[in-house]
Design an enzyme around this catalytic site. Structure first.
Site, PDB file in Angstrom:
ATOM      1  N   CYS A 115      31.314 -12.377   6.370  1.00  0.00           N
ATOM      2  CA  CYS A 115      32.228 -12.683   7.474  1.00  0.00           C
ATOM      3  C   CYS A 115      32.506 -14.174   7.668  1.00  0.00           C
ATOM      4  CB  CYS A 115      31.754 -12.037   8.771  1.00  0.00           C
ATOM      5  SG  CYS A 115      29.994 -12.169   9.102  1.00  0.00           S
TER       6      CYS A 115
ATOM      7  N   ARG B  70      19.645 -10.360   0.807  1.00  0.00           N
ATOM      8  CA  ARG B  70      18.816 -10.281   2.011  1.00  0.00           C
ATOM      9  C   ARG B  70      17.349 -10.493   1.625  1.00  0.00           C
ATOM     10  NH1 ARG B  70      22.148  -7.032   5.576  1.00  0.00           N
ATOM     11  NH2 ARG B  70      24.213  -7.994   5.337  1.00  0.00           N
TER      12      ARG B  70
ATOM     13  N   GLN C 210      28.683  -5.283  -0.909  1.00  0.00           N
ATOM     14  CA  GLN C 210      29.257  -4.617   0.259  1.00  0.00           C
ATOM     15  C   GLN C 210      30.760  -4.443   0.063  1.00  0.00           C
ATOM     16  OE1 GLN C 210      28.085  -7.208   3.578  1.00  0.00           O
ATOM     17  NE2 GLN C 210      27.012  -5.458   4.449  1.00  0.00           N
TER      18      GLN C 210
ATOM     19  N   ASP D 231      33.066  -4.880   2.041  1.00  0.00           N
ATOM     20  CA  ASP D 231      33.081  -5.511   3.349  1.00  0.00           C
ATOM     21  C   ASP D 231      34.505  -5.848   3.768  1.00  0.00           C
ATOM     22  OD1 ASP D 231      31.790  -6.383   5.562  1.00  0.00           O
ATOM     23  OD2 ASP D 231      31.070  -8.260   4.709  1.00  0.00           O
TER      24      ASP D 231
ATOM     25  N   HIS E 121      37.137  -7.182   7.230  1.00  0.00           N
ATOM     26  CA  HIS E 121      37.240  -7.744   8.576  1.00  0.00           C
ATOM     27  C   HIS E 121      38.679  -7.660   9.028  1.00  0.00           C
ATOM     28  CE1 HIS E 121      33.539  -9.497   6.914  1.00  0.00           C
ATOM     29  NE2 HIS E 121      33.104  -9.296   8.149  1.00  0.00           N
TER      30      HIS E 121
ATOM     31  N   LYS F  87      28.055  -2.180  18.028  1.00  0.00           N
ATOM     32  CA  LYS F  87      28.551  -1.546  16.812  1.00  0.00           C
ATOM     33  C   LYS F  87      28.425  -0.036  16.921  1.00  0.00           C
ATOM     34  CE  LYS F  87      24.184  -1.652  14.214  1.00  0.00           C
ATOM     35  NZ  LYS F  87      23.488  -2.125  13.001  1.00  0.00           N
TER      36      LYS F  87
ATOM     37  N   HIS G 259      34.304  -6.053  12.245  1.00  0.00           N
ATOM     38  CA  HIS G 259      33.623  -5.914  10.959  1.00  0.00           C
ATOM     39  C   HIS G 259      33.561  -4.433  10.601  1.00  0.00           C
ATOM     40  CE1 HIS G 259      31.427  -9.923  11.575  1.00  0.00           C
ATOM     41  NE2 HIS G 259      31.871  -9.633  12.788  1.00  0.00           N
TER      42      HIS G 259
END
Length: 664
Positions: free
Chosen positions: A354, A383, A401, A403, A405, A489, A537
């Protein structure tokens, strides 16, 4: 004695009752043997709780979530009592209930072996048969320390409570100590003597006889308080259920889960591995696993584009300051790898995408006409997971991911969240998962230092997510305290083929990162003013690696044809028919199908067996009759066989199965 007015709450009604001073909660449920505790004014209490005027009381059934936790924690106490009977020098750690079971940590000189667990189970059965009462006793910190002077780990927990650090004690420590009063539970035998005691917040079952069915599962090493710098203790895992039938069902599910274990199937099917030379939690995909990964990536990339997303790409590392701006280092620093020194400047492996997407948004002036602006990438993130939690593909240190946005106006946020939720659910259905519920993770108001933003912002964001979830018609489960530091979330929880729940997609409402204090994101509104967008997200697979692990277990390695690494295994009855099958395979490959011809020296039955072990969806067999007819024979994974299928029809049959994503 005097009359007391209480309310007895049921699932669908409330009943006013009058009781007298000294009445206990158990008296309200004397005719209902399934009730093992009470919820009084919202708090769980033992059935020995003395009722007070104005109490609202609800029975807790043994087969409910709270009932299971109480049953399992009570069984953990019985196990600890049995351990100290058999191993008098054993020191007690922590013994909380966990999903489907419980554990207790012990400091013992010699690690437990399977025979020890058998002996402990036998001792537990004797304690259960004796019907010892669980009796609660309030103690001061001073008295507890004196009473537990031979239990150093309990004394450490009491010290953490006294210093106000009990929240940081360890996962599961809340069953021992908390912010309130300190209590000890005594196990009292038939003679009225205290047979054993333990520091505990409770509540517990009335007596040990209320433990219907249990089993000790295994032992393992575990660091005290989860810290590798502390002493390694011995942890015994067990499970307890409301009936022998429920226990048997659970053990059957465990057997089925072991059969489906993606780590074993990953080896057997040659999909992926975890080389020591690379490092823990860093998988590599072999060619067959690469096929599955590529199919998933191709699918989700196309679906994102269809849903209005634009594909972007960002680097694996960035200057450390970027993650201070986003808030990740102050609030999520323990999950990130240590800094890398590059030319005297600190860089970090990214743990999320992000911050970099925010920089793309900020790269030029934006207009309200561009919103919603949707950015998407396969971002590799890293991570710093502790070694003890790494588990195959489902908990790794490096993963990709899918991912995305979405940058929207506040007015657009509800519609965008609905759009994302429908996108996620449709995606899972395409992969064969169709049993869902939603989990709404909100802020823990008791820990304001772990979250940023105003109360008003949190209230608005939570309400938007909640409304969309309710509108979906799916079951909604609260998860208080589970929000990210920057906003609430919702996560999609999917149940697999054997009923296990996996957290899949997450959709997060973020009003913090776009703020002036963070990235200062702006767009020009229709009236010419500069406004702050809302950032949403979303990760559909979450982690591609993890989702592959889930799918391997969901399908037990028998993927539907569209995902199967080898879709068709061609097997000649004899060597003389190999060329014929190579020609059919060539025609299939021209249609984009994945076909292999087994021309090894193995006998035909061995080749069929090999294809079955590799869980290939279609086996295509050819002998003299097939060649003469310009046909093949189809054999399926379940042993069914169709003979004399014309080549064109055979090819179309596989093409249609792949296109439909159906299982065969």
């Amino acid at each position: 004695m005097s009359d007391l007015k209480i309310v007895l709450a049921h699932a669908d009604a409330r009943e006013d009752r009058t009781v007298t001073t000294g009445n206990k909660a158990w008296e309200l449920f004397a005719d209902d043997t399934s009730v093992i505790a009470g919820r009084v004014n919202g708090d769980l209490k033992d059935l020995a709780y003395e009722l007070r005027d104005g109490d609202v009381v609800e029975g807790v059934a043994i087969d409910s979530v709270d009932g299971h936790n109480i049953l399992r924690h009570s069984t953990a106490h019985v196990m600890a009592q049995a351990v100290q009977q058999l191993f008098p020098d054993a020191k007690l750690g922590i013994g909380p209930p966990i999903q489907d079971g419980f554990y207790y940590d012990f400091d013992v000189e010699t690690p437990f072996v399977p025979d020890d667990l058998v002996k402990i189970e036998t001792a537990m059965r004797k304690i259960i048969k004796e019907g010892q009462r669980f009796e609660r006793r309030v103690v001061s910190d001073h008295d507890a320390i004196h009473e537990l002077q031979d239990e150093p780990y309990k004394i450490e927990l009491i010290g953490l409570k006294g210093s106000g650090k009990s929240d940081d004690a360890a996962e599961g420590a809340s069953v021992e100590v908390g912010a309130g009063e300190l209590t000890i539970y005594d196990n009292v035998n038939r003679k009225g003597e205290t047979a054993w005691s333990d520091l505990c917040r409770g509540p517990h079952l009335p007596t040990t006889k209320r433990i219907p069915a249990f089993k000790l599962m295994r032992s393992a090493a575990a660091y005290w308080r989860g810290d590798e710098k502390n002493k390694q203790l011995q942890r015994i895992y067990g499970t307890a259920w409301e009936s022998k039938e429920a226990l048997e069902e659970h053990l059957h599910r465990i057997e089925e889960a072991e059969r489906r274990d993606h780590r074993k199937l990953g080896r057997d099917l040659d999909l992926f591995s975890f080389p020591d030379e690379i490092g823990s939690g860093l998988p590599v995909f072999h060619p067959k696993g690469g096929v599955i990964k590529r199919e998933m990536e191709d699918y989700v990339r196309r679906r994102h584009i269809e849903e209005g997303f634009e594909y972007v790409g960002t680097p694996h590392i960035a200057k450390e300051g970027l993650f201070y701006t986003s808030g990740h280092l102050p609030y999520y620093g323990e999950g990130m790898f240590p800094a890398l020194d590059v030319d005297g400047m600190d860089y970090r492996l990214k743990a999320m995408n992000c911050p970099m997407h925010n920089l793309i948004f900020r790269s030029r002036q934006r207009s309200y006409r561009e919103l919603p602006l949707r950015l998407f990438e396969f971002g590799s993130v890293y991570r710093h997971e502790k070694s003890g939690v790494i588990h195959g593909l489902t908990r790794v240190r490096g993963f990709a991911q899918d991912d995305s946005h979405s940058y929207v106006t506040k007015e657009q946020a509800p519609g965008e969240i609905k759009h994302l939720l429908e996108f996620c659910l449709g995606l899972f259905r395409d992969f064969g998962l169709d049993d869902f519920y939603l989990e709404l993770s909100t802020r823990d108001d008791s820990k304001p230092d772990k979250f940023i933003g105003s109360d008003e912002d949190w209230e608005i964001a939570t309400k938007v997510l909640e409304d969309v979830c309710i509108e979906s018609g799916l079951e909604l489960v609260p998860d208080p305290g589970g929000a990210a530091y920057y906003g609430p979330k919702v996560s999609v929880q999917a149940r697999d083929a054997i009923g296990r729940t996996w957290q899949m997609s997450t959709i997060q409402y973020d009003f913090n990162q776009p703020s002036a204090d963070r990235f200062n994101l702006e767009y020009v509104a229709s009236d010419g003013t500069r406004q702050q967008p809302v950032m949403i997200h979303s990760a559909k697979f979450g982690s591609i690696e993890r989702f592959i692990g889930v799918l391997v277990e969901h399908y037990a390695g028998a993927f539907p044809p569209w995902l199967a690494p080898v879709q068709v295994q061609a097997i000649p009855v004899a060597d003389t028919f190999s060329d014929y099958l190579y020609d059919v395979a060539k025609q299939m490959k021209a249609q984009g199908l994945r076909v292999e011809v087994d021309d090894s020296d193995d006998r035909m039955q061995k080749k069929i067996r090999n294809a079955q072990l590799q869980k290939v969806p279609f086996m295509m067999i050819a002998g003299a009759d097939d060649v003469a007819a310009g046909a093949v024979s189809f054999r399926y994974r379940d042993g069914r066989q169709d003979n004399g299928v014309p080549i064109a029809e055979a090819i179309q049959r596989v093409v249609d199965a792949v296109a439909s994503r159906e299982q065969v």
